[in-house]
Each structure stands twice: as structure tokens, then as C-alpha cells.
Design a protein around this motif. Structure first.
Motif, PDB file in Angstrom:
ATOM      1  N   ASN A  99       0.855  -1.177   0.000  1.00  0.00           N
ATOM      2  CA  ASN A  99       0.000   0.000   0.000  1.00  0.00           C
ATOM      3  C   ASN A  99       0.892   1.229   0.000  1.00  0.00           C
ATOM      4  O   ASN A  99       1.713   1.406   0.909  1.00  0.00           O
ATOM      5  N   ASN A 100       0.738   2.064  -1.016  1.00  0.00           N
ATOM      6  CA  ASN A 100       1.564   3.263  -1.162  1.00  0.00           C
ATOM      7  C   ASN A 100       3.055   2.945  -1.121  1.00  0.00           C
ATOM      8  O   ASN A 100       3.853   3.649  -0.495  1.00  0.00           O
ATOM      9  N   GLY A 101       3.415   1.842  -1.791  1.00  0.00           N
ATOM     10  CA  GLY A 101       4.826   1.499  -1.903  1.00  0.00           C
ATOM     11  C   GLY A 101       5.426   0.856  -0.677  1.00  0.00           C
ATOM     12  O   GLY A 101       6.636   0.631  -0.630  1.00  0.00           O
ATOM     13  N   ARG A 102       4.622   0.537   0.318  1.00  0.00           N
ATOM     14  CA  ARG A 102       5.118  -0.091   1.551  1.00  0.00           C
ATOM     15  C   ARG A 102       4.440  -1.443   1.769  1.00  0.00           C
ATOM     16  O   ARG A 102       3.315  -1.664   1.342  1.00  0.00           O
ATOM     17  N   ILE A 103       5.146  -2.344   2.451  1.00  0.00           N
ATOM     18  CA  ILE A 103       4.558  -3.633   2.808  1.00  0.00           C
ATOM     19  C   ILE A 103       3.423  -3.386   3.804  1.00  0.00           C
ATOM     20  O   ILE A 103       3.633  -2.837   4.894  1.00  0.00           O
ATOM     21  N   TYR A 104       2.241  -3.807   3.413  1.00  0.00           N
ATOM     22  CA  TYR A 104       1.024  -3.545   4.188  1.00  0.00           C
ATOM     23  C   TYR A 104       0.518  -4.818   4.879  1.00  0.00           C
ATOM     24  O   TYR A 104      -0.038  -4.755   5.976  1.00  0.00           O
TER      25      TYR A 104
END
Length: 269
Positions: free
Chosen positions: A68-73
Motif C-alpha cells: 500500500n503506497n509502496g510499503r509492505i502492508y
């Protein structure tokens, strides 16, 4: 011309933000991969080259990962026959909101470092071989909705601090080796807080308190009762036999004395 440059600069920054991996996520994935053993090669694409850029928007090339938004979610790695331990460096995935490592063969303790996953809402570590205590530091993950630790070898007491998690709607520590009292803040919740029933706590032989039924007194086993009965009977028999022997000795002595007295008074012919 200046406006065009600003647009180009913004587009470049956006491109970089969506393609460059967060160094914390990269560190998190590297250490987690090193701490886990994957005997069936289910995580074959968990390689350092992908760790350097695991997310492309909301899509991830990593098995079990959601971005999510380039981060591990989200990390969903259940039922993969994974072994090894949970790396404390997992706390570097600071944007992580769901961690599911359930139904594997993971051993070792639950790292207290998970407290730094301040956005974590779901923690499922069930059906593994985890041991040691439940870290009280988990209470610092204020957004936790789910804590599922059932089916492990976790010991010690349930931390009182977990009762501070007002969002907690699922709590399951059944089938472990927990002991001591169930905190009232978890076993007897009031107001609008979700209440947990017996199924959340059962299967811990030394755990007690509401909502579990009272601990049954162990009492004496049938063999102990039989042994006591036999022992008591034997002792009674010995005592009775001894008393009879003493009585006979006394009676015999008395008869001898009486016979002596009679002989003394008998006239001579």
C-alpha cells in the motif's frame, strides 16, 4: 516553462516514490527470510533482488505480500510448512497492518520488538510451536483487533496490559501452557468492549479465572484410597493381634500366680 518543470519534477518524485523500496521494508524482509526455513520452497521468489523493490503501487511480486503506497502492508504466510523463528527485525516493516504466520512449524519466542509495529491490526501466530511468554509490549500496538496465539507452547501468565487494547475483538490463547489468573480486563470485560468466552482460554491446565469453570480439586486417586485402606487394615490387624497377645500373657501370668497361691494353702497329708 517554469510550470512544466514543476510538473516534471513532481512526476519524477512520484515515480521515484513508487519504485524505490523503503529501506526499512528491505531490511525487514531480508532478516525475516534469513530467520525462516522454507523446506518446500514456497517462497522461492523471496530474493534480495526483489527485496530491493518489493512493491509497485499496491502490487507485490513477493509470495504472500500486499503493498500500500509502496510499503509492505500485509504479510500472509500461513500453511507453508515454514520453520525457524520470528525475526525481531520484522519490526522494521513499520507500515505492516496484518501479520499471518499461522499453521506453520515456527519455534522460539514472540519477539517483544513487535511493539514497534504501531499500525498492526491483525496478529495471527496460531498453530505453531512458539514458546516463552506473551510479551506485555504487545499492548503498545494500540490498533490491534485480532490476537490469535492458539495451539502453541506459550507459557507464563497472560499480561494484564493486553486489557488496555480497546479495539481487541478476537483474542485466542487456547491450547497453550499458560498459567495463573485470567486478567479481569480480558475475562470479564464491561461496557462496549467485546467479551471473550471459554473457547479463548481453554486448554491451559494451570490457567484459571472467569470465564473458565473453577479448577477441580485433584483429590485422592482410587489407588491412594485403596492403599490407605489396606494400610489401615494391616495396622489395625497388627494392633489387634498385639493386644490379644498381651492379654493372653497377662491372663497366663495371673493363672500361674493363682495356682501358686492355692498350692501354698493346700494341707500336707
Amino acid at each position: 516553462m517554469g510550470v512544466c518543470r514543476r510538473h516534471l519534477l513532481a512526476a519524477a518524485l512520484l515515480f521515484l516514490s513508487t519504485t524505490a523500496a523503503d529501506p526499512n521494508d528491505e531490511r525487514c524482509l531480508n532478516h525475516l527470510s534469513e530467520s525462516l526455513s522454507d523446506p518446500h520452497n514456497n517462497l522461492r521468489n523471496w530474493t534480495k533482488s526483489i527485496f530491493s523493490n518489493p512493491c509497485e503501487g499496491s502490487i507485490s511480486a513477493l509470495q504472500g505480500a500486499t503493498c500500500n503506497n509502496g510499503r509492505i502492508y500485509k504479510l500472509s504466510l500461513s500453511n507453508l510448512s515454514l520453520k525457524g523463528t520470528i525475526s525481531p527485525y520484522l519490526s522494521n516493516c513499520t507500515n505492516l497492518q496484518s501479520l499471518d504466520l499461522g499453521s506453520n512449524s515456527i519455534t522460539g519466542p514472540i519477539p517483544p520488538d513487535l511493539q514497534y509495529l504501531v499500525n498492526l491490526a491483525v496478529l495471527n501466530l496460531s498453530s505453531n510451536r512458539l514458546s516463552g511468554p506473551i510479551p506485555e509490549q504487545l499492548a503498545l500496538c494500540a490498533y490491534l483487533n485480532v490476537i490469535d496465539l492458539h495451539g502453541n507452547l506459550i507459557s507464563g501468565q497472560i499480561p494484564q496490559q493486553l486489557g488496555l487494547l480497546v479495539r481487541l475483538s478476537v483474542f485466542d490463547v487456547s491450547d497453550n501452557k499458560l498459567s495463573g489468573p485470567i486478567p479481569g480486563s480480558l475475562g470479564n470485560r464491561s461496557g462496549n468492549l467485546v467479551r471473550f468466552n471459554v473457547s479463548s482460554f481453554e486448554g491451559n491446565k494451570k490457567l484459571y479465572g472467569y470465564p473458565l469453570p473453577p479448577l477441580k480439586s485433584k483429590g485422592l486417586s482410587i489407588w491412594v484410597i485403596v492403599a490407605i485402606g489396606v494400610g489401615s487394615g494391616f495396622v489395625s490387624l497388627v494392633l489387634s493381634f498385639t493386644a490379644v497377645c498381651i492379654w493372653l500373657r497377662i491372663t497366663e501370668k495371673k493363672l500361674d500366680e493363682d495356682e501358686g497361691k492355692i498350692n501354698q494353702h493346700m494341707p500336707d497329708y
